[in-house]
Design a protein around this motif. Structure first.
Motif, mmCIF file in Angstrom:
data_model
loop_
_atom_site.group_PDB
_atom_site.id
_atom_site.type_symbol
_atom_site.label_atom_id
_atom_site.label_comp_id
_atom_site.label_asym_id
_atom_site.label_seq_id
_atom_site.Cartn_x
_atom_site.Cartn_y
_atom_site.Cartn_z
ATOM 1 N N MET A 175 0.886 -1.084 0.037
ATOM 2 C CA MET A 175 -0.028 -0.042 -0.034
ATOM 3 C C MET A 175 0.843 1.284 0.088
ATOM 4 S SD MET A 175 -1.412 0.055 3.914
ATOM 5 C CE MET A 175 -0.228 0.509 5.307
ATOM 6 N N VAL A 203 -1.744 9.124 1.510
ATOM 7 C CA VAL A 203 -3.186 9.255 0.989
ATOM 8 C C VAL A 203 -3.623 10.539 0.949
ATOM 9 C CG1 VAL A 203 -5.485 8.138 0.627
ATOM 10 C CG2 VAL A 203 -3.620 6.712 1.695
ATOM 11 N N MET A 231 -9.624 10.147 -1.048
ATOM 12 C CA MET A 231 -10.391 9.586 -0.015
ATOM 13 C C MET A 231 -11.185 10.769 0.897
ATOM 14 S SD MET A 231 -10.515 6.345 -0.307
ATOM 15 C CE MET A 231 -11.176 6.140 1.200
ATOM 16 N N ILE A 256 -15.046 7.636 -1.864
ATOM 17 C CA ILE A 256 -13.738 7.960 -2.586
ATOM 18 C C ILE A 256 -14.173 8.321 -3.765
ATOM 19 C CG2 ILE A 256 -14.093 5.619 -3.557
ATOM 20 C CD1 ILE A 256 -10.837 5.401 -3.606
ATOM 21 N N THR A 285 -13.365 -1.906 1.911
ATOM 22 C CA THR A 285 -11.900 -1.670 2.724
ATOM 23 C C THR A 285 -11.372 -3.089 2.900
ATOM 24 O OG1 THR A 285 -12.710 -1.584 4.782
ATOM 25 C CG2 THR A 285 -12.506 0.358 3.735
ATOM 26 N N HIS A 306 -9.226 0.700 -6.716
ATOM 27 C CA HIS A 306 -8.674 1.431 -5.553
ATOM 28 C C HIS A 306 -9.238 0.665 -4.210
ATOM 29 C CE1 HIS A 306 -8.164 4.657 -8.345
ATOM 30 N NE2 HIS A 306 -7.091 4.926 -7.800
ATOM 31 N N PRO A 347 -8.838 1.241 -0.138
ATOM 32 C CA PRO A 347 -8.659 1.710 0.886
ATOM 33 C C PRO A 347 -8.002 0.567 1.910
ATOM 34 C CG PRO A 347 -10.620 2.695 0.301
ATOM 35 C CD PRO A 347 -10.509 1.553 -0.327
ATOM 36 N N LEU A 387 -8.068 5.044 8.293
ATOM 37 C CA LEU A 387 -7.386 4.718 7.085
ATOM 38 C C LEU A 387 -5.913 4.677 7.279
ATOM 39 C CD1 LEU A 387 -7.852 4.915 3.905
ATOM 40 C CD2 LEU A 387 -7.416 7.365 3.925
ATOM 41 N N ILE A 423 -3.609 3.121 0.737
ATOM 42 C CA ILE A 423 -4.520 2.643 -0.343
ATOM 43 C C ILE A 423 -3.663 1.734 -1.196
ATOM 44 C CG2 ILE A 423 -4.055 4.789 -1.659
ATOM 45 C CD1 ILE A 423 -7.057 5.041 -2.230
ATOM 46 N N SER A 426 -3.862 0.413 -5.114
ATOM 47 C CA SER A 426 -4.576 0.535 -6.645
ATOM 48 C C SER A 426 -4.171 -0.545 -7.457
ATOM 49 C CB SER A 426 -4.099 1.945 -7.330
ATOM 50 O OG SER A 426 -2.856 1.649 -7.488
#
Length: 631
Positions: free
Chosen positions: A174, A178, A203, A214, A245, A266, A268, A275, A278, A280
C-alpha cells in the motif's frame, strides 16, 4: 620424489607436456623446472587420489594418461550432478592449491591412471616467472566466480517471484501517503489537488480518519462533467459510498478478488477502522509494467518534489525484478545509479526553480559509489556542488540553500544523510571551480592522512545535473599526477582494512548481535567490495587512468602495469561477485544491516566463492604493499 630424469627422458617428457595448455606456451626453463620436479605415480580403478579430509592441497596433479573423476562437491553442482572429469593434460586441484585449502571434491581414478604430481612450492615458484602458468591457475578462480554468478541469478529469480507473489500482505504494497479531504470540501479544491499531485483518487474521511467515500479520476466524467455539476459542490454529493476496505494483513490476492468482484480500481486499507493506506490496481500489477524506460520517463515527467519522492520506491522494486531476471551485478548497479541520477537531477532542477537559481552556473556532483556508477540498493548520500562565481562569498549561500533542500528531499526519498557530512549542504562540499581546483592541488601535492580520509571519494566525482562542463577540471585533476607521498598515504589507507581471512585462508568473521542472538558474519562492503574500490582508486591515480568505475579502473590500470588479462579479469570478477552478494543481501534486509551477512545465511557455493574473492583482494593488497610501501 623420483630421481631427476635423464636428458633423453626429460626431452620425451617435455614433448608430452607441450601437447597441452598451458605447458605449450611456457618458456623452456620454466617448463623444465616443472617436469624435473614432477613425480610419476599410478592409481588403480576407484582409488582415491585426493579428498577433502587430506587437508590443505600441497600438490598439483597433471594427468598423464587415463581418466580422473571429481565428485561430491562443487564438481557435481557445476556439471549437473555428473561431476568433473579430467583427462590427459588436465590439472587439478588448482583453486585449492592456489588458496591453500582442502579440495571440495573427491578425486578418484576411473580405470588405470598415471599422474605427475608436483609440490605446491615448486608450482608457486614457477608461476611467479611464467605468465601462462599463472593465468591457467587463475582460470579456476574465474570458473568458480562464474558459477557463483549463475547461482546468484537463480536465487534472485526465486526472490523476485516471492516479491511478486499474490500472497504478499497489503501492508507491504500500500501507499501510505493518501490524499484525504473532509465531506464538505468543494469539488474544485479536491480535483485541483489531485491534478497537482498527479494522483488518481481522493479519499473522503471523517474527523477520526474513518473512510466515508472515494472519488476517482474515472468518476469525473459520469458524476461531474456530464451532469454539469458545479465545482463548488461538496465532494460528499458525488463520492462513491460506502467504500469497501481491507486490512493491512489481507493479501494482494484478497485485493485483486475484491477489485474483480466489484469493478474497483482502488481499495482503502484500514486498521481499527482508521485509514492507513490505499492500494490501486496499478500497485498490484506494477511488476508487469516496470521497466527502466518507464520508471525513467516517470521521473523525468515528475512536476513536483512530492511526485519524485513517491517514485523512489519503484527503483527498488525494479531492481528486485531485474535481479530476478538474472541481470549481473555490474549491469544492475549501473542501472540503479542511472535511475538514481534521474531522481537526483529532477530534485535539483525542481528545487533550483523554487529558489530562482540558474543551473547553468552550477553543477551537482555525485561522489563515492554514485560517482562510480556502482550504487547498490541500500546507499547513503555523497554529493557536492561546483559553481561559477566572481564573488564566492556572495554566491555560496544560495548554492548551500540548494544543497540543503535537495539533500533533505533525497533523505525523504530513502537516501539517508551522510554521517560524515559529505553533502552539498556542507561548505566543504559546495565550492567554486577555483576552490575545488585549489583543494585537489593541495591534496595531491601535500595532503595529510586526515585529508585523505575525508577526500578519497572526491576522486570519484561525476556530474549529475546542471552545467557539466564545470566538473571537467575536477575530473582532470582526479587523474593526477599525485606525489609519491600521496600515493603512499593512499596505499596505507587501502591497507588499513584487513581482509577477513585467517592465516590458513579460512573466513575470519566477526561477532555481532543480531535478531537470533550473537552470530558470526562479515560486512560485505567494509571488508569486501570496498577493498577493491580503494585499491582500484589508487592504481588509477598512479597510472593516470581516466576511468571512474572500479572494474574499468582495475582493467585499465592493470593493463598499464603489464598485468596479464586473466589476473585483471580475476580482480574484476571477484569485485563483482561481492557486489552481487551485497545486492542479494539488500533485497532481503534493510537498514544498518544491509551490508552485513551472517555466515550461516550463505550456501556452500557462496561461502567458498566469498573466500576465493577475498583471497584475490588479499593478493591485490599485497601488490600495493610491495609497490608503494616498500622501504
Amino acid at each position: 620424489m623420483t630421481d631427476r630424469p635423464s636428458p633423453h627422458l626429460l626431452q620425451q617428457q617435455l614433448q608430452l607436456w607441450r601437447k597441452h595448455a598451458p605447458f605449450d606456451a611456457m618458456a623452456e626453463p620454466a617448463l623444465r623446472q616443472l617436469v624435473e620436479s614432477a613425480e610419476q605415480v599410478y592409481f588403480g580403478p576407484g582409488e582415491v587420489i585426493t579428498q577433502p579430509d587430506d587437508g590443505p592441497a600441497r600438490q598439483l596433479f597433471v594427468v598423464k594418461s587415463g581418466l580422473v573423476s571429481a565428485r561430491h562437491g562443487l564438481a557435481e553442482l557445476e556439471a549437473g550432478g555428473q561431476g568433473w572429469q579430467y583427462e590427459a593434460g588436465d590439472c587439478f586441484p588448482m583453486a585449492a592449491l592456489m588458496n591453500e585449502r582442502a579440495v571440495t571434491a573427491t578425486y578418484a581414478a576411473e580405470g588405470d591412471v598415471f599422474i605427475w604430481r608436483i609440490p605446491s612450492t615448486v608450482v608457486r615458484e614457477v608461476a611467479n616467472i611464467s605468465p601462462p602458468l599463472a593465468a591457467h591457475l587463475s582460470e579456476r578462480v574465474l570458473q568458480l566466480l562464474a558459477l557463483a554468478g549463475r547461482e546468484q541469478g537463480r536465487q534472485a529469480r526465486e526472490l523476485a517471484l516471492a516479491e511478486q507473489s499474490m500472497e504478499k500482505p497489503l501492508g507491504e504494497l500500500m501507499r501510505k501517503k493518501v490524499l484525504t479531504v473532509s465531506p464538505d470540501t468543494p469539488l474544485e479544491l479536491a480535483l485541483r489537488t489531485m491534478a497537482q499531485r498527479r494522483i488518481g483518487s481522493v479519499m473522503v474521511v471523517d474527523a477520526q480518519q474513518r473512510p466515508l467515500g472515494i472519488l476517482t479520476r474515472d468518476d469525473v466524467l459520469d458524476r461531474i462533467t456530464l451532469p454539469q455539476r458545479s465545482l463548488q459542490t461538496p465532494i460528499d454529493k458525488v463520492m462513491s459510498a460506502p467504500v469497501r476496505t481491507l486490512s493491512s494483513h489481507h493479501t494482494a490476492q484478497d485485493a485483486a478478488l475484491l477489485m474483480s468482484r466489484h469493478t474497483l480500481r482502488h481499495v482503502p486499507v484500514v486498521e481499527e477502522g482508521r485509514l492507513v493506506g490505499i492500494v490501486s490496481e496499478r500497485d498490484l500489477f506494477a511488476h508487469s509494467r516496470l521497466s527502466v524506460q518507464r520508471v525513467g520517463s516517470e521521473l523525468r515527467a515528475a512536476d513536483s518534489v512530492e511526485a519524485v519522492i513517491e517514485l523512489a520506491p519503484r527503483i527498488r522494486e525494479l531492481s528486485s525484478l531485474l535481479a530476478g531476471q538474472g541481470l549481473g551485478a555490474r549491469t544492475l548497479t549501473g542501472l540503479i545509479a542511472h535511475l538514481n541520477d534521474l531522481l537526483t537531477e529532477r530534485l535539483v532542477l525542481l528545487h533550483a526553480e523554487q529558489l530562482g537559481l540558474d543551473m547553468t552556473q552550477a553543477c551537482w556532483l555525485a561522489f563515492g559509489s554514485e560517482g562510480r556508477g556502482e550504487q547498490t540498493i541500500a546507499t547513503d548520500q555523497d554529493n557536492g556542488i561546483v559553481f561559477a562565481s566572481n564573488d564566492v562569498e556572495r554566491d555560496r549561500p544560495q548554492w548551500l540553500a540548494l544543497g540543503a533542500a535537495v539533500c533533505a528531499s533525497l533523505d525523504r526519498a530513502g537516501f539517508p544523510l551522510c554521517k560524515g557530512g559529505v553533502m552539498a549542504s556542507n561548505p566543504d562540499c559546495c565550492r567554486s571551480v577555483a576552490e575545488w581546483q585549489e583543494a585537489f592541488g593541495e591534496w595531491l601535492g601535500q595532503g595529510t592522512p586526515e585529508d585523505l580520509l575525508r577526500v578519497s571519494i572526491f576522486f570519484d566525482a561525476r556530474a549529475v545535473a546542471g552545467q557539466e562542463d564545470l566538473a571537467t577540471p575536477l575530473r582532470e585533476l582526479a587523474r593526477g599526477p599525485a606525489s609519491p607521498r600521496f600515493l603512499r598515504l593512499m596505499a596505507e589507507n587501502a591497507l588499513k582494512w584487513k581482509v577477513p581471512l585467517s592465516w590458513r585462508g579460512a573466513l575470519d568473521p566477526e561477532e555481532r548481535e543480531g535478531p537470533n542472538g550473537r552470530e558470526s558474519g562479515l560486512d560485505l562492503k567494509l571488508n569486501g567490495s570496498a577493498l577493491f574500490v580503494d585499491c582500484a582508486r589508487l592504481l588509477a591515480l598512479a597510472q593516470g587512468v581516466e576511468a571512474v568505475s572500479t572494474r574499468d579502473r582495475l582493467q585499465a590500470a592493470g593493463a598499464a602495469m603489464g598485468i596479464e588479462e586473466a589476473e585483471r579479469e580475476g580482480w574484476a570478477a571477484a569485485f563483482e561477485f561481492l557486489q552481487g552478494l551485497r545486492l542479494k543481501v539488500q533485497l532481503t534486509q534493510q537498514g544498518e544491516a544491509s551490508n552485513w551477512v551472517a555466515i550461516r545465511q550463505l550456501n556452500d557455493l557462496d561461502r567458498r566463492t566469498l573466500r576465493v574473492s577475498l583471497r584475490v583482494a588479499q593478493r591485490l593488497q599485497q601488490r600495493l604493499q610491495l609497490d608503494y610501501l616498500r622501504n
